[in-house]
Scaffold this motif. Structure first.
Motif, mmCIF file in Angstrom:
data_model
loop_
_atom_site.group_PDB
_atom_site.id
_atom_site.type_symbol
_atom_site.label_atom_id
_atom_site.label_comp_id
_atom_site.label_asym_id
_atom_site.label_seq_id
_atom_site.Cartn_x
_atom_site.Cartn_y
_atom_site.Cartn_z
ATOM 1 N N ALA A 172 0.829 -1.202 0.000
ATOM 2 C CA ALA A 172 0.000 0.000 0.000
ATOM 3 C C ALA A 172 0.864 1.254 0.000
ATOM 4 O O ALA A 172 0.574 2.226 -0.707
ATOM 5 C CB ALA A 172 -0.923 -0.006 1.207
ATOM 6 N N MET A 173 1.947 1.226 0.783
ATOM 7 C CA MET A 173 2.831 2.389 0.852
ATOM 8 C C MET A 173 3.539 2.613 -0.484
ATOM 9 O O MET A 173 3.694 3.747 -0.944
ATOM 10 C CB MET A 173 3.845 2.206 1.972
ATOM 11 N N ASP A 174 3.964 1.519 -1.125
ATOM 12 C CA ASP A 174 4.614 1.639 -2.432
ATOM 13 C C ASP A 174 3.646 2.217 -3.457
ATOM 14 O O ASP A 174 4.017 3.076 -4.269
ATOM 15 C CB ASP A 174 5.121 0.273 -2.905
ATOM 16 N N SER A 175 2.403 1.729 -3.422
ATOM 17 C CA SER A 175 1.398 2.231 -4.361
ATOM 18 C C SER A 175 1.140 3.713 -4.131
ATOM 19 O O SER A 175 1.031 4.501 -5.083
ATOM 20 C CB SER A 175 0.090 1.442 -4.211
ATOM 21 N N ARG A 176 1.040 4.069 -2.855
ATOM 22 C CA ARG A 176 0.784 5.478 -2.531
ATOM 23 C C ARG A 176 1.932 6.361 -3.016
ATOM 24 O O ARG A 176 1.711 7.462 -3.545
ATOM 25 C CB ARG A 176 0.610 5.622 -1.018
ATOM 26 N N ALA A 177 3.160 5.891 -2.863
ATOM 27 C CA ALA A 177 4.317 6.670 -3.285
ATOM 28 C C ALA A 177 4.302 6.892 -4.796
ATOM 29 O O ALA A 177 4.585 8.001 -5.282
ATOM 30 C CB ALA A 177 5.608 5.964 -2.875
ATOM 31 N N VAL A 178 3.963 5.854 -5.556
ATOM 32 C CA VAL A 178 3.923 5.981 -7.013
ATOM 33 C C VAL A 178 2.823 6.951 -7.431
ATOM 34 O O VAL A 178 3.015 7.792 -8.329
ATOM 35 C CB VAL A 178 3.690 4.588 -7.659
ATOM 36 N N ILE A 179 1.677 6.844 -6.775
ATOM 37 C CA ILE A 179 0.560 7.733 -7.097
ATOM 38 C C ILE A 179 0.920 9.181 -6.798
ATOM 39 O O ILE A 179 0.620 10.095 -7.584
ATOM 40 C CB ILE A 179 -0.704 7.308 -6.319
ATOM 41 N N GLU A 180 1.603 9.423 -5.683
ATOM 42 C CA GLU A 180 2.013 10.778 -5.335
ATOM 43 C C GLU A 180 3.009 11.329 -6.354
ATOM 44 O O GLU A 180 2.956 12.507 -6.716
ATOM 45 C CB GLU A 180 2.617 10.795 -3.929
ATOM 46 N N GLN A 181 3.921 10.471 -6.812
ATOM 47 C CA GLN A 181 4.875 10.902 -7.832
ATOM 48 C C GLN A 181 4.155 11.292 -9.114
ATOM 49 O O GLN A 181 4.466 12.313 -9.750
ATOM 50 C CB GLN A 181 5.879 9.785 -8.123
ATOM 51 N N ALA A 182 3.184 10.443 -9.512
ATOM 52 C CA ALA A 182 2.437 10.729 -10.738
ATOM 53 C C ALA A 182 1.645 12.020 -10.605
ATOM 54 O O ALA A 182 1.555 12.817 -11.559
ATOM 55 C CB ALA A 182 1.506 9.554 -11.053
ATOM 56 N N LYS A 183 1.063 12.244 -9.443
ATOM 57 C CA LYS A 183 0.331 13.493 -9.214
ATOM 58 C C LYS A 183 1.277 14.686 -9.376
ATOM 59 O O LYS A 183 0.923 15.709 -9.975
ATOM 60 C CB LYS A 183 -0.296 13.495 -7.815
ATOM 61 N N GLY A 184 2.479 14.563 -8.835
ATOM 62 C CA GLY A 184 3.455 15.647 -8.950
ATOM 63 C C GLY A 184 3.801 15.946 -10.398
ATOM 64 O O GLY A 184 3.921 17.120 -10.800
ATOM 65 N N VAL A 185 3.927 14.880 -11.207
ATOM 66 C CA VAL A 185 4.219 15.054 -12.631
ATOM 67 C C VAL A 185 3.078 15.793 -13.321
ATOM 68 O O VAL A 185 3.297 16.754 -14.091
ATOM 69 C CB VAL A 185 4.462 13.685 -13.303
ATOM 70 N N LEU A 186 1.859 15.373 -13.044
ATOM 71 C CA LEU A 186 0.688 15.999 -13.673
ATOM 72 C C LEU A 186 0.528 17.455 -13.235
ATOM 73 O O LEU A 186 0.160 18.320 -14.046
ATOM 74 C CB LEU A 186 -0.573 15.202 -13.331
ATOM 75 N N MET A 187 0.793 17.710 -11.962
ATOM 76 C CA MET A 187 0.675 19.089 -11.460
ATOM 77 C C MET A 187 1.656 20.002 -12.178
ATOM 78 O O MET A 187 1.330 21.149 -12.516
ATOM 79 C CB MET A 187 0.923 19.112 -9.948
ATOM 80 N N ALA A 188 2.865 19.489 -12.425
ATOM 81 C CA ALA A 188 3.881 20.300 -13.102
ATOM 82 C C ALA A 188 3.564 20.460 -14.584
ATOM 83 O O ALA A 188 3.745 21.546 -15.153
ATOM 84 C CB ALA A 188 5.252 19.653 -12.922
ATOM 85 N N GLN A 189 3.107 19.388 -15.214
ATOM 86 C CA GLN A 189 2.873 19.425 -16.655
ATOM 87 C C GLN A 189 1.605 20.190 -17.020
ATOM 88 O O GLN A 189 1.569 20.916 -18.016
ATOM 89 C CB GLN A 189 2.795 17.998 -17.207
ATOM 90 N N ARG A 190 0.564 20.005 -16.227
ATOM 91 C CA ARG A 190 -0.742 20.558 -16.602
ATOM 92 C C ARG A 190 -1.155 21.755 -15.739
ATOM 93 O O ARG A 190 -2.240 22.297 -15.908
ATOM 94 C CB ARG A 190 -1.806 19.463 -16.519
ATOM 95 N N HIS A 191 -0.302 22.113 -14.809
ATOM 96 C CA HIS A 191 -0.570 23.270 -13.953
ATOM 97 C C HIS A 191 -1.905 23.122 -13.223
ATOM 98 O O HIS A 191 -2.762 24.025 -13.253
ATOM 99 C CB HIS A 191 -0.540 24.568 -14.768
ATOM 100 N N VAL A 192 -2.086 21.960 -12.594
ATOM 101 C CA VAL A 192 -3.303 21.685 -11.817
ATOM 102 C C VAL A 192 -2.894 21.432 -10.369
ATOM 103 O O VAL A 192 -1.713 21.234 -10.044
ATOM 104 C CB VAL A 192 -4.054 20.456 -12.369
ATOM 105 N N ASP A 193 -3.894 21.459 -9.477
ATOM 106 C CA ASP A 193 -3.580 21.176 -8.081
ATOM 107 C C ASP A 193 -3.629 19.669 -7.834
ATOM 108 O O ASP A 193 -3.937 18.878 -8.735
ATOM 109 C CB ASP A 193 -4.531 21.924 -7.148
ATOM 110 N N ALA A 194 -3.342 19.265 -6.578
ATOM 111 C CA ALA A 194 -3.242 17.844 -6.249
ATOM 112 C C ALA A 194 -4.566 17.108 -6.455
ATOM 113 O O ALA A 194 -4.589 15.971 -6.955
ATOM 114 C CB ALA A 194 -2.782 17.683 -4.795
ATOM 115 N N GLU A 195 -5.658 17.750 -6.092
ATOM 116 C CA GLU A 195 -6.964 17.113 -6.244
ATOM 117 C C GLU A 195 -7.304 16.891 -7.715
ATOM 118 O O GLU A 195 -7.817 15.830 -8.096
ATOM 119 C CB GLU A 195 -8.033 17.961 -5.573
ATOM 120 N N GLN A 196 -6.999 17.870 -8.540
ATOM 121 C CA GLN A 196 -7.270 17.745 -9.975
ATOM 122 C C GLN A 196 -6.369 16.678 -10.608
ATOM 123 O O GLN A 196 -6.804 15.933 -11.491
ATOM 124 C CB GLN A 196 -7.063 19.094 -10.664
#
Length: 226
Positions: A172-196
């Motif tokens: 679960a922790m590994d999955s959460r870490a990957v999801i958080e990384q992906a969110k960070g990528v999307l936030m940087a690329q698409r200029h959205v917040d964490a929820e989006q």
């Protein structure tokens, strides 16, 4: 025999591995036993958790098919059940006729496994000789081993469950870490917040019918390959 049982390692092992050691030790330590097995009860149904000798497994499975027999009844009722001669036994007519013909078993000793005031199953011992367990030594050894087995089963089960919980937590922790990384990528690329960013992942998961973690892993891997 009891010293050897007390040395069985529980940590970082599955319940099946631990019980395989226990049955091997018990089979050599109970006078008269040619084959030994451990029946555990779950929702009033029995299954062989471990065995030493194919004869024990075959005899157990005949009882599971019928839904009754000495190992089942010993576990359910918390009573010791001994059969001195299958050829004259009358308590389980279908079972004793079949077990003698198909496995050669002529006598057996089933000892309940006590745990916290109830029974969790039975330690089963089988022999091709009549009255193999009629001696005081066999009965005493069977009772002693059953007490140790009950403790080992309870402890091993607890260790296994804790191990599974730890493994599941790590996953679960590994999955959460990957999801958080992906969110960070999307936030940087698409200029959205964490929820989006999370909503983007969720929608992609549903659209492509893939696990959320797999979608996230793909985004992270794609970023690292650039």
């Amino acid at each position: 025999m009891l010293r050897e049982l007390s040395r069985v390692v529980l940590a970082n092992r599955t319940l099946d591995e631990v019980l395989a050691d226990v049955t091997r030790i018990a089979a050599t330590g109970i006078p008269g036993a040619e084959a030994t097995s451990i029946t555990l009860l779950r929702n009033d149904k029995g299954f062989t958790a471990a065995y030493n000798g194919e004869m024990a497994l075959a005899a157990d499975e005949l009882q599971y098919e019928k839904g009754y027999g000495p190992c089942m009844d010993a576990g359910r009722g918390g009573v010791l059940l001994r059969i001195d001669d299958m050829r004259t036994e009358t308590r389980w007519p279908d079972y004793v006729a079949n077990v003698q013909a198909s496995t050669g078993v002529l006598s057996s000793l089933s000892v309940p496994l006590p745990y916290q005031g109830s029974s969790i199953g039975a330690l089963n011992n089988y022999s091709t000789k009549p009255a193999a367990f009629a001696t005081p030594e066999s009965l005493a050894a069977g009772l002693e081993v059953a007490e140790v087995v009950a403790v080992v089963v309870a402890n091993a089960d607890a260790h296994w469950q804790l191990g599974e919980q730890a493994r599941n937590m790590r996953i679960a922790m590994d999955s959460r870490a990957v999801i958080e990384q992906a969110k960070g990528v999307l936030m940087a690329q698409r200029h959205v917040d964490a929820e989006q960013a999370f909503e983007i992942l969720r929608e992609a998961s549903q659209r492509y019918n893939r696990k959320l973690r797999d979608i996230a892993q793909g985004i992270v891997d794609g970023t690292q390959q650039r």
